[in-house]
Design a protein around this motif. Sequence first.
Motif, PDB file in Angstrom:
ATOM      1  N   GLY A  57     -10.493  -2.377   8.600  1.00 34.98           N
ATOM      2  CA  GLY A  57     -11.187  -3.212   9.582  1.00 34.98           C
ATOM      3  C   GLY A  57     -12.023  -4.302   8.966  1.00 34.98           C
ATOM      4  O   GLY A  57     -12.687  -5.047   9.688  1.00 34.98           O
ATOM      5  N   THR A  58     -12.017  -4.424   7.657  1.00 33.36           N
ATOM      6  CA  THR A  58     -12.750  -5.494   6.961  1.00 33.36           C
ATOM      7  C   THR A  58     -11.744  -6.443   6.320  1.00 33.36           C
ATOM      8  O   THR A  58     -10.562  -6.112   6.179  1.00 33.36           O
ATOM      9  CB  THR A  58     -13.677  -4.915   5.872  1.00 33.36           C
ATOM     10  N   PRO A  59     -12.181  -7.631   5.911  1.00 32.91           N
ATOM     11  CA  PRO A  59     -11.241  -8.552   5.248  1.00 32.91           C
ATOM     12  C   PRO A  59     -10.624  -7.965   3.979  1.00 32.91           C
ATOM     13  O   PRO A  59      -9.543  -8.382   3.558  1.00 32.91           O
ATOM     14  CB  PRO A  59     -12.119  -9.771   4.929  1.00 32.91           C
ATOM     15  N   GLN A  60     -11.286  -6.975   3.370  1.00 30.23           N
ATOM     16  CA  GLN A  60     -10.790  -6.390   2.127  1.00 30.23           C
ATOM     17  C   GLN A  60      -9.611  -5.426   2.334  1.00 30.23           C
ATOM     18  O   GLN A  60      -8.997  -4.990   1.357  1.00 30.23           O
ATOM     19  CB  GLN A  60     -11.918  -5.646   1.406  1.00 30.23           C
ATOM     20  N   GLN A  61      -9.299  -5.122   3.596  1.00 25.95           N
ATOM     21  CA  GLN A  61      -8.224  -4.151   3.804  1.00 25.95           C
ATOM     22  C   GLN A  61      -6.870  -4.696   3.352  1.00 25.95           C
ATOM     23  O   GLN A  61      -5.931  -3.938   3.114  1.00 25.95           O
ATOM     24  CB  GLN A  61      -8.165  -3.719   5.263  1.00 25.95           C
ATOM     25  N   VAL A  62      -6.753  -6.011   3.203  1.00 23.97           N
ATOM     26  CA  VAL A  62      -5.503  -6.605   2.768  1.00 23.97           C
ATOM     27  C   VAL A  62      -5.081  -6.090   1.390  1.00 23.97           C
ATOM     28  O   VAL A  62      -3.893  -5.981   1.094  1.00 23.97           O
ATOM     29  CB  VAL A  62      -5.603  -8.147   2.772  1.00 23.97           C
ATOM     30  N   TRP A  63      -6.063  -5.782   0.551  1.00 24.45           N
ATOM     31  CA  TRP A  63      -5.728  -5.198  -0.760  1.00 24.45           C
ATOM     32  C   TRP A  63      -6.127  -3.735  -0.852  1.00 24.45           C
ATOM     33  O   TRP A  63      -5.533  -2.968  -1.615  1.00 24.45           O
ATOM     34  CB  TRP A  63      -6.401  -5.981  -1.889  1.00 24.45           C
ATOM     35  N   ALA A  64      -7.152  -3.350  -0.070  1.00 23.93           N
ATOM     36  CA  ALA A  64      -7.688  -1.991  -0.183  1.00 23.93           C
ATOM     37  C   ALA A  64      -6.694  -0.946   0.325  1.00 23.93           C
ATOM     38  O   ALA A  64      -6.502   0.099  -0.307  1.00 23.93           O
ATOM     39  CB  ALA A  64      -9.013  -1.874   0.571  1.00 23.93           C
ATOM     40  N   ASN A  65      -6.048  -1.219   1.453  1.00 22.13           N
ATOM     41  CA  ASN A  65      -5.127  -0.223   2.007  1.00 22.13           C
ATOM     42  C   ASN A  65      -3.892   0.006   1.132  1.00 22.13           C
ATOM     43  O   ASN A  65      -3.538   1.155   0.846  1.00 22.13           O
ATOM     44  CB  ASN A  65      -4.717  -0.615   3.429  1.00 22.13           C
ATOM     45  N   PRO A  66      -3.195  -1.062   0.697  1.00 26.99           N
ATOM     46  CA  PRO A  66      -2.064  -0.811  -0.212  1.00 26.99           C
ATOM     47  C   PRO A  66      -2.485  -0.079  -1.486  1.00 26.99           C
ATOM     48  O   PRO A  66      -1.779   0.826  -1.952  1.00 26.99           O
ATOM     49  CB  PRO A  66      -1.544  -2.218  -0.518  1.00 26.99           C
ATOM     50  N   LEU A  67      -3.633  -0.474  -2.048  1.00 23.24           N
ATOM     51  CA  LEU A  67      -4.099   0.175  -3.264  1.00 23.24           C
ATOM     52  C   LEU A  67      -4.464   1.628  -3.005  1.00 23.24           C
ATOM     53  O   LEU A  67      -4.139   2.520  -3.809  1.00 23.24           O
ATOM     54  CB  LEU A  67      -5.309  -0.582  -3.821  1.00 23.24           C
ATOM     55  N   ALA A  68      -5.133   1.898  -1.878  1.00 22.81           N
ATOM     56  CA  ALA A  68      -5.506   3.272  -1.540  1.00 22.81           C
ATOM     57  C   ALA A  68      -4.268   4.145  -1.352  1.00 22.81           C
ATOM     58  O   ALA A  68      -4.233   5.296  -1.816  1.00 22.81           O
ATOM     59  CB  ALA A  68      -6.367   3.286  -0.276  1.00 22.81           C
ATOM     60  N   ASN A  69      -3.257   3.605  -0.664  1.00 26.15           N
ATOM     61  CA  ASN A  69      -2.010   4.362  -0.497  1.00 26.15           C
ATOM     62  C   ASN A  69      -1.396   4.729  -1.851  1.00 26.15           C
ATOM     63  O   ASN A  69      -1.007   5.879  -2.091  1.00 26.15           O
ATOM     64  CB  ASN A  69      -0.997   3.536   0.304  1.00 26.15           C
ATOM     65  N   ALA A  70      -1.310   3.733  -2.733  1.00 28.71           N
ATOM     66  CA  ALA A  70      -0.695   3.963  -4.047  1.00 28.71           C
ATOM     67  C   ALA A  70      -1.520   4.939  -4.880  1.00 28.71           C
ATOM     68  O   ALA A  70      -0.964   5.813  -5.572  1.00 28.71           O
ATOM     69  CB  ALA A  70      -0.547   2.634  -4.791  1.00 28.71           C
ATOM     70  N   VAL A  71      -2.843   4.838  -4.816  1.00 28.69           N
ATOM     71  CA  VAL A  71      -3.705   5.721  -5.616  1.00 28.69           C
ATOM     72  C   VAL A  71      -3.623   7.159  -5.108  1.00 28.69           C
ATOM     73  O   VAL A  71      -3.618   8.111  -5.903  1.00 28.69           O
ATOM     74  CB  VAL A  71      -5.157   5.198  -5.603  1.00 28.69           C
ATOM     75  N   GLN A  95       8.965   8.468 -14.186  1.00 29.21           N
ATOM     76  CA  GLN A  95       8.860   9.424 -13.082  1.00 29.21           C
ATOM     77  C   GLN A  95       7.452   9.425 -12.501  1.00 29.21           C
ATOM     78  O   GLN A  95       7.276   9.575 -11.286  1.00 29.21           O
ATOM     79  CB  GLN A  95       9.221  10.822 -13.570  1.00 29.21           C
ATOM     80  N   LEU A  96       6.456   9.260 -13.350  1.00 28.35           N
ATOM     81  CA  LEU A  96       5.072   9.248 -12.881  1.00 28.35           C
ATOM     82  C   LEU A  96       4.755   7.977 -12.097  1.00 28.35           C
ATOM     83  O   LEU A  96       3.990   8.011 -11.127  1.00 28.35           O
ATOM     84  CB  LEU A  96       4.114   9.365 -14.073  1.00 28.35           C
ATOM     85  N   ALA A  97       5.346   6.867 -12.511  1.00 26.54           N
ATOM     86  CA  ALA A  97       4.976   5.585 -11.915  1.00 26.54           C
ATOM     87  C   ALA A  97       5.809   5.219 -10.695  1.00 26.54           C
ATOM     88  O   ALA A  97       5.380   4.385  -9.880  1.00 26.54           O
ATOM     89  CB  ALA A  97       5.101   4.488 -12.968  1.00 26.54           C
ATOM     90  N   ALA A  98       6.989   5.812 -10.540  1.00 28.12           N
ATOM     91  CA  ALA A  98       7.922   5.369  -9.502  1.00 28.12           C
ATOM     92  C   ALA A  98       7.324   5.467  -8.103  1.00 28.12           C
ATOM     93  O   ALA A  98       7.332   4.481  -7.336  1.00 28.12           O
ATOM     94  CB  ALA A  98       9.214   6.175  -9.597  1.00 28.12           C
ATOM     95  N   ALA A  99       6.818   6.633  -7.733  1.00 22.30           N
ATOM     96  CA  ALA A  99       6.325   6.830  -6.362  1.00 22.30           C
ATOM     97  C   ALA A  99       5.115   5.942  -6.051  1.00 22.30           C
ATOM     98  O   ALA A  99       5.088   5.286  -4.989  1.00 22.30           O
ATOM     99  CB  ALA A  99       5.993   8.300  -6.127  1.00 22.30           C
ATOM    100  N   PRO A 100       4.075   5.878  -6.904  1.00 23.77           N
ATOM    101  CA  PRO A 100       2.952   4.978  -6.597  1.00 23.77           C
ATOM    102  C   PRO A 100       3.370   3.512  -6.490  1.00 23.77           C
ATOM    103  O   PRO A 100       2.888   2.786  -5.606  1.00 23.77           O
ATOM    104  CB  PRO A 100       1.991   5.205  -7.773  1.00 23.77           C
ATOM    105  N   LEU A 101       4.273   3.048  -7.380  1.00 26.86           N
ATOM    106  CA  LEU A 101       4.676   1.639  -7.340  1.00 26.86           C
ATOM    107  C   LEU A 101       5.477   1.323  -6.084  1.00 26.86           C
ATOM    108  O   LEU A 101       5.294   0.257  -5.471  1.00 26.86           O
ATOM    109  CB  LEU A 101       5.483   1.300  -8.591  1.00 26.86           C
TER     110      LEU A 101
END
Length: 402
Positions: A57-71, A95-101
């Motif tokens: 709900g803030t302007p930062q969600q444009v990067w925060a949500n994708p990053l949060a999902n990946a983390v 194998q470790l990086a595939a799913a987060p990326l």
Amino acid sequence: MGLDITTLRVTFGAVAVTLFVLFYLVSYRQTRSAYSGWWCAAIAFIFVGTIGYLLDGTPQQVWANPLANAVLVAGTVSVWAGARTLRTTRPAVVQLAAAPLLTLLASAVDDPATNTWSGGPVFLGMMALTIGLASWELWHLPASYRRVQAPLAVASGLLALLYLARCIVFLAVGQDGYVFTTYFGSATSTLVTMLLLVVVAFSAAALSAEQVASALRIRADRDALTGLLNRSGFLDVARLQTDRLARAEHPGTLILADLDFFKAVNDTYGHAAGDAVLQAFAESATTTVRSTDIVGRYGGEEFIFLLPGATVSRSEDVARSISMALRTYGAAPGLEMPTVSYGITAIEASDYDLMAAIASADRALYAAKAGGRDRAVPAPRIDRSTEAVAAEAREAGRLGSQ
């Protein structure tokens, strides 16, 4: 009254921090094991991902949500990696990086500036997959972990099913559908995930303690110099194997090996050279025998073998192969490897009595030494009926003399 998602996420973050501190202090600092390290990383990733969602709900969600999902997916991948290290080795970097990326990419291209569920199906699917893989690894841990693995595997499995159900409902009715928002929305899932995280974390701590105990047991049963089973460790394992042979009525052989003139090695070249010879014999033995055979250091320069299913003739071949491997072992310049004497006995000749078999092999070893060393001598096969007749005759003679 509905659940306040912001309050739940803050509470979830506080729980994650608490679990991280406890797990780091109680588990990782004591064990320094790869498993504990991965679990600390998992909790840290989960905390960071949860905090990222507070920017919805803030302007930062444009990067925060994708990053949060990946983390968050990186956190569940860490759980999988930690479980895997208890069975085999850690997964490869790809194998470790595939799913987060993949999660990051899917979330970044799905209009994250306005869509709070950007990349939702991929995120939910990856969470279900990685947690499910962790549950599978935990369920298939070695028998030494059986006491503590079940709660951890079951809790992980339930969490994987929750995310799988969320993914299916999301695809079926969409993020605004009644079923999804009522039963599988962020608030409900955060609460359930928080409760399961507590169960999983404490089970993981118990599993880490079991890992320490298992490592201590292994060290207690192993000879520090050669890495082979020590006498007590060998006897414990050999008794179990001998019982299996007896139940199946299968043959087996036992070998006692003694390095000839070993004292001369120590006196001539020093004790460091003597240690190198013992290590060379241990390596020659372990690379020669089968994976199902049991090898131990019985004491000093004496070693012991149990070969399930092997005949005496086969054991003589094994003894010759070990001696040949020892002779060709790349030792220090000027250091000549000693010869080896072997005493061999058939297990069934002792009615599957391990200690009787060791005594029989010891007599055969003495005969090999007396016969000139550098040879394998099989113990004479015991004829039980003849032995019984002889025992009765001795007993009759003893009574007659009284």
